[in-house]
Write an enzyme that holds these catalytic residues in place. Structure first.
Site, PDB file in Angstrom:
ATOM      1  N   PHE A 291       0.851  -1.195   0.000  1.00  0.00           N
ATOM      2  CA  PHE A 291       0.000   0.000   0.000  1.00  0.00           C
ATOM      3  C   PHE A 291       0.887   1.245   0.000  1.00  0.00           C
ATOM      4  O   PHE A 291       0.746   2.140   0.807  1.00  0.00           O
ATOM      5  CB  PHE A 291      -0.944  -0.033   1.209  1.00  0.00           C
ATOM      6  CG  PHE A 291      -2.159   0.840   1.032  1.00  0.00           C
ATOM      7  CD1 PHE A 291      -3.018   0.659  -0.041  1.00  0.00           C
ATOM      8  CD2 PHE A 291      -2.439   1.844   1.948  1.00  0.00           C
ATOM      9  CE1 PHE A 291      -4.138   1.469  -0.203  1.00  0.00           C
ATOM     10  CE2 PHE A 291      -3.561   2.657   1.808  1.00  0.00           C
ATOM     11  CZ  PHE A 291      -4.407   2.469   0.730  1.00  0.00           C
TER      12      PHE A 291
ATOM     13  N   GLY B 211       3.724   3.343 -16.868  1.00  0.00           N
ATOM     14  CA  GLY B 211       2.635   3.907 -16.059  1.00  0.00           C
ATOM     15  C   GLY B 211       1.295   3.889 -16.755  1.00  0.00           C
ATOM     16  O   GLY B 211       0.734   2.836 -17.041  1.00  0.00           O
TER      17      GLY B 211
ATOM     18  N   ILE C 102       0.324   4.608 -19.750  1.00  0.00           N
ATOM     19  CA  ILE C 102       0.195   4.388 -21.210  1.00  0.00           C
ATOM     20  C   ILE C 102      -0.276   2.959 -21.483  1.00  0.00           C
ATOM     21  O   ILE C 102       0.380   1.997 -21.068  1.00  0.00           O
ATOM     22  CB  ILE C 102       1.541   4.638 -21.933  1.00  0.00           C
ATOM     23  CG1 ILE C 102       2.021   6.069 -21.706  1.00  0.00           C
ATOM     24  CG2 ILE C 102       1.407   4.334 -23.425  1.00  0.00           C
ATOM     25  CD1 ILE C 102       3.375   6.382 -22.331  1.00  0.00           C
TER      26      ILE C 102
ATOM     27  N   GLY D 207       7.753  10.323  -5.498  1.00  0.00           N
ATOM     28  CA  GLY D 207       7.346   8.905  -5.596  1.00  0.00           C
ATOM     29  C   GLY D 207       7.580   8.314  -6.974  1.00  0.00           C
ATOM     30  O   GLY D 207       7.053   7.251  -7.289  1.00  0.00           O
TER      31      GLY D 207
ATOM     32  N   GLU E  65      12.522   4.502  -7.984  1.00  0.00           N
ATOM     33  CA  GLU E  65      12.496   3.226  -7.278  1.00  0.00           C
ATOM     34  C   GLU E  65      13.141   3.408  -5.906  1.00  0.00           C
ATOM     35  O   GLU E  65      13.916   4.349  -5.687  1.00  0.00           O
ATOM     36  CB  GLU E  65      13.306   2.187  -8.064  1.00  0.00           C
ATOM     37  CG  GLU E  65      12.800   1.921  -9.467  1.00  0.00           C
ATOM     38  CD  GLU E  65      11.367   1.395  -9.476  1.00  0.00           C
ATOM     39  OE1 GLU E  65      11.117   0.349  -8.871  1.00  0.00           O
ATOM     40  OE2 GLU E  65      10.498   2.033 -10.083  1.00  0.00           O
TER      41      GLU E  65
ATOM     42  N   ASP F 213      15.546  -0.069 -14.887  1.00  0.00           N
ATOM     43  CA  ASP F 213      14.077  -0.036 -14.896  1.00  0.00           C
ATOM     44  C   ASP F 213      13.510   0.052 -16.328  1.00  0.00           C
ATOM     45  O   ASP F 213      12.653  -0.754 -16.703  1.00  0.00           O
ATOM     46  CB  ASP F 213      13.610   1.132 -14.000  1.00  0.00           C
ATOM     47  CG  ASP F 213      12.116   1.329 -14.050  1.00  0.00           C
ATOM     48  OD1 ASP F 213      11.400   0.655 -13.301  1.00  0.00           O
ATOM     49  OD2 ASP F 213      11.661   2.155 -14.863  1.00  0.00           O
TER      50      ASP F 213
ATOM     51  N   LYS G 239      11.236  -2.848 -18.592  1.00  0.00           N
ATOM     52  CA  LYS G 239      10.000  -2.549 -19.350  1.00  0.00           C
ATOM     53  C   LYS G 239      10.178  -2.934 -20.822  1.00  0.00           C
ATOM     54  O   LYS G 239       9.267  -3.506 -21.435  1.00  0.00           O
ATOM     55  CB  LYS G 239       9.657  -1.063 -19.203  1.00  0.00           C
ATOM     56  CG  LYS G 239       9.299  -0.698 -17.760  1.00  0.00           C
ATOM     57  CD  LYS G 239       9.348   0.795 -17.515  1.00  0.00           C
ATOM     58  CE  LYS G 239       8.958   1.140 -16.088  1.00  0.00           C
ATOM     59  NZ  LYS G 239       9.313   2.510 -15.700  1.00  0.00           N
TER      60      LYS G 239
ATOM     61  N   GLY H  40       4.202   7.722 -10.918  1.00  0.00           N
ATOM     62  CA  GLY H  40       3.323   8.482 -10.029  1.00  0.00           C
ATOM     63  C   GLY H  40       2.141   7.643  -9.588  1.00  0.00           C
ATOM     64  O   GLY H  40       1.751   6.686 -10.252  1.00  0.00           O
TER      65      GLY H  40
HETATM   66  N1  HSE Z   1      10.726   4.353 -11.221  1.00  0.00           N
HETATM   67  C1  HSE Z   1       9.834   4.229 -12.313  1.00  0.00           C
HETATM   68  C2  HSE Z   1       9.994   5.416 -13.223  1.00  0.00           C
HETATM   69  C3  HSE Z   1       8.420   4.136 -11.804  1.00  0.00           C
HETATM   70  O1  HSE Z   1      10.596   6.406 -12.798  1.00  0.00           O
HETATM   71  O2  HSE Z   1       9.556   5.372 -14.370  1.00  0.00           O
HETATM   72  C4  HSE Z   1       7.423   3.743 -12.833  1.00  0.00           C
HETATM   73  O3  HSE Z   1       7.669   2.463 -13.337  1.00  0.00           O
END
Ligand code: HSE
Length: 410
Positions: free
Chosen positions: A11, A125, A127, A178, A181, A192, A196, A293
């Protein structure tokens, strides 16, 4: 599926975003039954009864039919996701590291147990790229999928270029918002966005590539000299993820790149992401949205939950179709390399040099390098060196890297 009864694990930023989005979405037939969290001392915004500290309370709960996994720890997430699938519960997750490292195993497991495993929130995120790759482009030949897949680094690069912030200040802001990571090196070193990209390679080309096979360079070693060079040429610097298919070969990497003003990526700033899909028939399409976010990522998770209500599952169509593509390093790339100490650069790795500059503030060369040489070059990672793809550069297929004479004789 009747009413979707959710057990949420985690959470934090995304979990709270999902909760808010779910509260405000009337048309969705879903309800949160329990939320599993780790920290007993943290003040919570919801009544205590909804929380548990034991994930088994969710996995064993007879009413919960869907586990939403939103924790940070990829290893713990893997165990939870596998346990949920084995118990026949649908899974929605946003854990890109876990997925990239175990996608083939998890997709096989989900198919075997006939449970949906959805993860739109794991890639860029808000998209909606995975479902589009799965469904919309079914009959198209996608030559390339590339873009800005990391919000934190894009935020940092924007703040440095537009507002003159320092790298440290901009990173601290990305963390406070936020976006970053828990271990921000995953963002700034390009891991990261690589996770993806790895996930998208499965949905674009039907290839399950191990993330460690995909080359990634980040933004942590970019210097003011590089920024000045970009400004003088009218470029921006962006951290770009690239996947490209040429014939039977698929190439992929994450690296900083100079971006010309006319490139659609030049207008993607702050935490926004963009995915550019190029198909033989559709030609170029650009998806833009917030890539990090609480609410933007929560909205993608919510959309997966909604998709469960009409029985949606990924079919990994391109993998099933056996398109015959194979992952390859047989390409060359046009690059810029800034260096401090020429002794720490292997200039022999360059196939050709177009410009070479030595000056008081810095030195650079531009030219082409074989992708295999780039992957293997340890000198690229020396602190005084920064490598950036040239503007417009993309994989150009090439013969395999020729072994140096010395190696052949050895
Ligand atoms: N840390 C990742 C970013 C969070 O900044 O894109 C979303 O996956």
């Amino acid at each position: 599926m009747g009413k979707i009864k959710l057990g949420i694990v985690g959470f934090g930023c995304v979990g709270q975003g999902l909760h808010t989005a779910l509260q405000q979405t009337k048309g969705i037939n879903a309800e949160i039954v329990k939320i599993c969290v780790k920290d007993r001392n943290k003040a919570r915004s919801l009544p205590q009864e909804i929380f548990t500290y034991n994930v088994e309370d969710l996995l064993d709960h007879p009413e919960i039919n869907t586990i939403v996994e939103l924790i940070d720890d990829a290893n713990a997430a893997l165990e939870i996701v596998k346990a949920a699938i084995l118990r026949g519960k649908a899974v929605v997750t946003a854990n890109k590291k876990m997925l990239a490292e175990h996608l083939e195993e998890l997709s096989d497991l989900a198919r075997k147990h006939q449970v949906p495993l959805l993860y739109e929130g794991a890639v860029c995120g808000s998209i909606p790229i995975i479902r589009n790759l799965e469904e919309y482009y079914d009959n198209d030949l996608i030559s390339s999928v590339h873009g800005i897949f990391n919000g934190s680094t894009n935020y940092i690069l924007t703040k440095i270029a537009e507002e003159g912030q320092s790298y440290e200040e901009a990173l601290a802001e990305a963390q406070a918002l936020g976006f970053a990571e828990t271990d921000p090196s995953l963002d700034v070193e390009g891991f990261d966005p690589k996770y993806k990209l790895t996930i998208l390679l499965a949905h674009t080309y039907g290839l399950f590539v191990r993330p460690e096979e995909v080359f990634n360079l980040g933004i942590s070693r970019l210097s003011t000299f590089d920024a000045q060079y970009a400004r003088e040429k009218g470029f921006k610097i962006k951290l770009v993820a690239r996947g490209k298919r040429v014939g039977e070969k698929v190439f992929a990497l994450v690296a900083p790149q100079f971006i010309e003003a006319a490139d659609p990526l030049a207008r993607i700033d702050r935490e926004f992401n963009a995915v550019v899909v190029e198909g033989a028939f559709s030609e170029r399409q650009v998806f833009v949205g917030k890539g990090a976010g609480s609410l933007p990522t929560g909205s993608a998770v919510l959309s997966d939950i909604s998709a469960l209500s009409y029985g949606y599952q990924y079919e990994y169509k391109r993998h099933q179709q056996h398109l015959g593509a194979e992952y390859s390093h047989e390409a060359v790339l046009d690059v810029y390399l800034r260096y401090e100490n020429p002794a720490l650069v292997n200039f022999d790795d360059f196939e050709s040099v177009t410009e070479s500059y030595v000056g008081d503030e810095g030195n650079y060369i531009t030219g082409s390098i074989h992708f295999d040489a780039l992957v293997q070059a340890k000198w690229i990672h020396e602190p005084g060196n920064s490598l950036i793809l040239n503007a417009g550069a993309d994989f150009v297929p090439a013969l395999p890297k020729k072994k140096k004479l010395a190696n052949q004789l050895a």
